[in-house]
Design an enzyme around this catalytic site. Structure first.
Site, PDB file in Angstrom:
ATOM      1  CE  LYS A 115      -6.394   4.940  11.406  1.00  0.00           C
ATOM      2  NZ  LYS A 115      -5.384   5.793  10.668  1.00  0.00           N
ATOM      3  N   GLY A 163      -4.522   6.143   1.527  1.00  0.00           N
ATOM      4  CA  GLY A 163      -4.123   4.334   1.967  1.00  0.00           C
ATOM      5  C   GLY A 163      -5.508   4.005   3.026  1.00  0.00           C
ATOM      6  CB  ILE A 220      -1.281  -0.398   1.229  1.00  0.00           C
ATOM      7  CG1 ILE A 220      -1.893  -0.965   1.199  1.00  0.00           C
ATOM      8  CG2 ILE A 220      -1.778   1.361   1.144  1.00  0.00           C
ATOM      9  CD1 ILE A 220      -2.730  -0.738   2.668  1.00  0.00           C
ATOM     10  CE1 TYR A 258      -0.720  -2.271   6.778  1.00  0.00           C
ATOM     11  CE2 TYR A 258       1.515  -1.343   6.847  1.00  0.00           C
ATOM     12  CZ  TYR A 258       0.223  -1.276   5.877  1.00  0.00           C
ATOM     13  OH  TYR A 258       0.236  -1.664   4.429  1.00  0.00           O
ATOM     14  CG  ASN A 314       7.234   2.903   6.886  1.00  0.00           C
ATOM     15  OD1 ASN A 314       7.049   3.730   6.765  1.00  0.00           O
ATOM     16  ND2 ASN A 314       7.360   2.047   5.863  1.00  0.00           N
TER      17      ASN A 314
END
Length: 178
Positions: free
Chosen positions: A151, A115, A103, A149, A142
């Site tokens: 969240k 996103g 993504i 992710y 990152n």
């Protein structure tokens, strides 16, 4: 492109073989924007050339175990999603799972829900395919993606090595049960 979903002027469209050049462009640009500061120019160039080679993308677009989607605003592609299932998954190859391989959204559109919309499309596809869970690998450095992710309900379950040129990097593997 076949139109799928719209929210706040962002449309999610299934990528077709006719979109190969646009996929190559957005793939290279978003990968470069995301990782160039933390990697050598040589490793970036090699990865972009090999990872987004026309022949490779052609095969991926024709793979029945992979699907790509664009996020577009006013017909301009601003991001994309790559999903894998079955034997096309890069690692687990669990028939009960769906992998989010990529993504990526252009930096100038971060924070504008592209996103999130791509992620929601991935969950929709996973449910259509009766997957039990969705998994992915994300570079340990990152932090923005890891927060995104987490969240969205992903938890860490393993690690693996991702090679970028001659650099071995650690990816955190995360999954979300459906």
């Amino acid at each position: 492109m076949e139109e799928i979903t719209t929210m706040e002027e962002i449309t999610i469209n299934r990528v077709t073989i006719g979109d190969l050049t646009r996929l190559q462009e957005i793939g290279k640009q978003t990968f470069y924007e995301t990782f160039s500061e933390d990697n050598t120019e040589e490793n970036m160039s090699r990865y972009l050339e090999e990872g987004f080679a026309t022949e490779k993308l052609f095969l991926e677009l024709n793979d029945p175990g992979s699907e790509f989607y664009f996020a577009a605003r006013h017909n301009a592609v601003i991001g994309y999603l790559k999903l894998n299932f079955g034997k096309s998954q890069t690692e687990l190859q669990d028939d009960r799972a769906l992998e989010i391989e990529r993504i990526y959204v252009l930096k100038e559109y971060h924070g504008q829900k592209a996103g999130q919309l791509l992620y929601e499309k991935a969950i929709e596809v996973a449910k259509q395919k009766n997957a039990d869970y969705v998994w992915l690998g994300v570079w340990e450095r990152n932090l923005r993606a890891i927060r995104f992710y987490k969240k969205n309900g992903f938890v860490e379950f393993d690690k693996h090595i991702f090679r970028l040129g001659d650099d071995e990097q650690t990816d955190i593997m995360m999954k979300r049960m459906l």
